[in-house]
Design a protein around this motif. Sequence first.
Motif, PDB file in Angstrom:
ATOM      1  N   LYS A   1      24.576   0.980  35.111  1.00  0.00           N
ATOM      2  CA  LYS A   1      25.452   2.123  34.854  1.00  0.00           C
ATOM      3  C   LYS A   1      26.917   1.741  35.042  1.00  0.00           C
ATOM      4  N   MET A   2      27.186   0.939  36.049  1.00  0.00           N
ATOM      5  CA  MET A   2      28.570   0.528  36.285  1.00  0.00           C
ATOM      6  C   MET A   2      29.094  -0.290  35.112  1.00  0.00           C
ATOM      7  N   ILE A   3      28.253  -1.213  34.623  1.00  0.00           N
ATOM      8  CA  ILE A   3      28.670  -2.050  33.500  1.00  0.00           C
ATOM      9  C   ILE A   3      28.912  -1.194  32.262  1.00  0.00           C
ATOM     10  N   THR A   4      28.018  -0.222  32.025  1.00  0.00           N
ATOM     11  CA  THR A   4      28.189   0.682  30.885  1.00  0.00           C
ATOM     12  C   THR A   4      29.486   1.467  31.004  1.00  0.00           C
ATOM     13  N   TYR A   5      29.775   1.950  32.213  1.00  0.00           N
ATOM     14  CA  TYR A   5      31.017   2.701  32.440  1.00  0.00           C
ATOM     15  C   TYR A   5      32.240   1.841  32.160  1.00  0.00           C
ATOM     16  N   LEU A   6      32.244   0.606  32.671  1.00  0.00           N
ATOM     17  CA  LEU A   6      33.381  -0.288  32.470  1.00  0.00           C
ATOM     18  C   LEU A   6      33.556  -0.643  30.996  1.00  0.00           C
ATOM     19  N   LEU A   7      32.446  -0.829  30.285  1.00  0.00           N
ATOM     20  CA  LEU A   7      32.529  -1.133  28.860  1.00  0.00           C
ATOM     21  C   LEU A   7      33.096   0.043  28.087  1.00  0.00           C
ATOM     22  N   LYS A   8      32.620   1.249  28.396  1.00  0.00           N
ATOM     23  CA  LYS A   8      33.117   2.439  27.695  1.00  0.00           C
ATOM     24  C   LYS A   8      34.597   2.669  27.963  1.00  0.00           C
ATOM     25  N   SER A   9      34.997   2.552  29.223  1.00  0.00           N
ATOM     26  CA  SER A   9      36.406   2.748  29.553  1.00  0.00           C
ATOM     27  C   SER A   9      37.266   1.675  28.902  1.00  0.00           C
ATOM     28  N   GLY A  10      36.743   0.446  28.821  1.00  0.00           N
ATOM     29  CA  GLY A  10      37.483  -0.630  28.161  1.00  0.00           C
ATOM     30  C   GLY A  10      37.667  -0.377  26.678  1.00  0.00           C
ATOM     31  N   VAL A  11      36.612   0.123  26.037  1.00  0.00           N
ATOM     32  CA  VAL A  11      36.703   0.434  24.601  1.00  0.00           C
ATOM     33  C   VAL A  11      37.719   1.544  24.366  1.00  0.00           C
ATOM     34  N   LEU A  12      37.669   2.575  25.194  1.00  0.00           N
ATOM     35  CA  LEU A  12      38.617   3.681  25.056  1.00  0.00           C
ATOM     36  C   LEU A  12      40.061   3.202  25.240  1.00  0.00           C
ATOM     37  N   LEU A  13      40.298   2.389  26.252  1.00  0.00           N
ATOM     38  CA  LEU A  13      41.643   1.861  26.481  1.00  0.00           C
ATOM     39  C   LEU A  13      42.122   1.045  25.292  1.00  0.00           C
ATOM     40  N   ALA A  14      41.226   0.233  24.734  1.00  0.00           N
ATOM     41  CA  ALA A  14      41.592  -0.591  23.584  1.00  0.00           C
ATOM     42  C   ALA A  14      41.965   0.269  22.384  1.00  0.00           C
ATOM     43  N   VAL A  15      41.187   1.324  22.142  1.00  0.00           N
ATOM     44  CA  VAL A  15      41.474   2.216  21.011  1.00  0.00           C
ATOM     45  C   VAL A  15      42.795   2.945  21.223  1.00  0.00           C
ATOM     46  N   PHE A  16      42.982   3.488  22.420  1.00  0.00           N
ATOM     47  CA  PHE A  16      44.222   4.225  22.700  1.00  0.00           C
ATOM     48  C   PHE A  16      45.449   3.317  22.606  1.00  0.00           C
ATOM     49  N   PHE A  17      45.316   2.091  23.098  1.00  0.00           N
ATOM     50  CA  PHE A  17      46.471   1.192  23.043  1.00  0.00           C
ATOM     51  C   PHE A  17      46.757   0.767  21.605  1.00  0.00           C
ATOM     52  N   ALA A  18      45.703   0.577  20.806  1.00  0.00           N
ATOM     53  CA  ALA A  18      45.892   0.236  19.396  1.00  0.00           C
ATOM     54  C   ALA A  18      46.619   1.372  18.674  1.00  0.00           C
ATOM     55  N   VAL A  19      46.243   2.615  18.980  1.00  0.00           N
ATOM     56  CA  VAL A  19      46.918   3.776  18.376  1.00  0.00           C
ATOM     57  C   VAL A  19      48.388   3.801  18.789  1.00  0.00           C
ATOM     58  N   TYR A  20      48.640   3.498  20.064  1.00  0.00           N
ATOM     59  CA  TYR A  20      50.032   3.478  20.541  1.00  0.00           C
ATOM     60  C   TYR A  20      50.855   2.420  19.811  1.00  0.00           C
ATOM     61  N   LYS A  21      50.291   1.219  19.665  1.00  0.00           N
ATOM     62  CA  LYS A  21      51.010   0.137  18.997  1.00  0.00           C
ATOM     63  C   LYS A  21      51.262   0.457  17.531  1.00  0.00           C
ATOM     64  N   LEU A  22      50.296   1.076  16.874  1.00  0.00           N
ATOM     65  CA  LEU A  22      50.410   1.336  15.440  1.00  0.00           C
ATOM     66  C   LEU A  22      51.280   2.544  15.119  1.00  0.00           C
ATOM     67  N   LEU A  23      51.216   3.586  15.951  1.00  0.00           N
ATOM     68  CA  LEU A  23      51.862   4.850  15.595  1.00  0.00           C
ATOM     69  C   LEU A  23      53.063   5.240  16.450  1.00  0.00           C
ATOM     70  N   LEU A  24      53.046   4.922  17.733  1.00  0.00           N
ATOM     71  CA  LEU A  24      54.010   5.527  18.648  1.00  0.00           C
ATOM     72  C   LEU A  24      55.049   4.583  19.229  1.00  0.00           C
ATOM     73  N   GLU A  25      54.738   3.322  19.334  1.00  0.00           N
ATOM     74  CA  GLU A  25      55.597   2.402  20.083  1.00  0.00           C
ATOM     75  C   GLU A  25      57.022   2.354  19.550  1.00  0.00           C
ATOM     76  N   ASN A  26      57.194   2.443  18.244  1.00  0.00           N
ATOM     77  CA  ASN A  26      58.523   2.292  17.648  1.00  0.00           C
ATOM     78  C   ASN A  26      59.205   3.620  17.347  1.00  0.00           C
ATOM     79  N   GLU A  27      58.694   4.707  17.911  1.00  0.00           N
ATOM     80  CA  GLU A  27      59.287   6.022  17.680  1.00  0.00           C
ATOM     81  C   GLU A  27      60.059   6.487  18.910  1.00  0.00           C
ATOM     82  N   ARG A  28      61.107   7.273  18.651  1.00  0.00           N
ATOM     83  CA  ARG A  28      61.921   7.814  19.750  1.00  0.00           C
ATOM     84  C   ARG A  28      61.302   9.106  20.299  1.00  0.00           C
ATOM     85  N   MET A  29      60.023   9.045  20.582  1.00  0.00           N
ATOM     86  CA  MET A  29      59.327  10.183  21.183  1.00  0.00           C
ATOM     87  C   MET A  29      58.954   9.805  22.618  1.00  0.00           C
ATOM     88  N   PHE A  30      59.966   9.486  23.387  1.00  0.00           N
ATOM     89  CA  PHE A  30      59.738   8.883  24.690  1.00  0.00           C
ATOM     90  C   PHE A  30      58.941   9.784  25.638  1.00  0.00           C
TER      91      PHE A  30
END
Length: 406
Positions: A1-30
């Motif tokens: 269960k711990m490994i599953t939790y860490l994998l899921k949280s890792g996938v979510l972080l990767a998706v959220f960070f990819a969205v940030y890099k693609l859509l938000l990082e270069n915008e003045r929406m600080f």
Amino acid sequence: KMITYLLKSGVLLAVFFAVYKLLLENERMFRFNRAYLIGSLIFSFVIPLQLFSIKTMFETGISTIQLDGIVIQTGRTPLNESDIMQNIFYFLIRIYAFVLLVLGLRFVLNFVSFFLKLKRKETRLVNGVKVVLIDEAVLPHSFWNAIFINKTDFETGKIPSELIAHEKAHLEQHHTLDILFVEALRIVFWINPILPYFIKAIKLNHEFLADEAVNKQFGEVSNYQNLLLEFASNKQTVPLASNINYQITKKRLIMMTKQESVVKAVFKVVTVFAVCIVLLFAFSSEAVAQDANFMNNKVYKAGDSEIKQPEFPGGIIEFYKFVGQRFRISDEVSKKNIDTKIYMQFMVEKDGSLSEITIVKDAGYGLGKEATRVLKLSPNWIPGTENGKPVRVLYSLPITIQSETK
């Protein structure tokens, strides 16, 4: 269960960070970016805990029940691998705990050192902000409710008012709370490789916010940019603090003069919310792990619903026996001492019959087909119910094929 939790949280972080890099990082929406980055961390580490569940609009009842699985032996005594795996697991846990202890101790020492400075060092009040004069030759930095400045530089007038305003903005916007939060996450989840990128993005966004506050106050962007460049080569920073020279990059200078597009910003915000909703449904769908406690409690609560899980005649142990006794291992698998695992899914219908028997992951040698054959032989189950009404329930079943030797 711990490994599953860490994998899921890792996938979510990767998706959220990819969205940030693609859509938000270069915008003045600080301010939105600050909320997005902190919210992404909370989302990624809370949702996989499945503290609550969102049911789909199209089907009621349990989404998936994950069974423990069945071990099929090839007719000879298998190696006892459980002790080896357990020892490896405990060894990894000790390494994790040791690193966590070291990081935690360093965090506490840094935290305490700031409060000792607040009490013991000489202080001044500048523009309504507490300034702590220190002997260390470091750049101005802020923490909690005070700005820390080298005493000699302060008394000789070497600290420009823009730097004071910059650190004051960090304090007024409570950036210290963000830093303490992400550093605490870094301690607990130090094995997550995505987290450092989030921390870097959050701290850089803090600088965007502080830079914006300075330029609004003084209105001299070019002068302020030149001032920052003078400090760019100074690498003396302090852990947990907000530092004036953190990531003085071309991007940071460009952000000061970048023009905003309202339409573009609205589109990106809507897209971000859409991604969040999709991830919320995807990672909080109801999944019930089949453990000993669950098997002993056939009826349980899920929100306002009372759910009764399906039951194989005689109980889940009898189901394991049913599959194990009828599963035929081919001569090829036995001779080659093959160790492998296959994954099956099946639906328990409202009348208790099995349908939608699917090979999720096969290992060849006809193992998936054999599992399908055996499941088709299953007698009807006692159907599952939700608030007394029959419901369809999806089961996930791993089957391990285990030999005597490698």
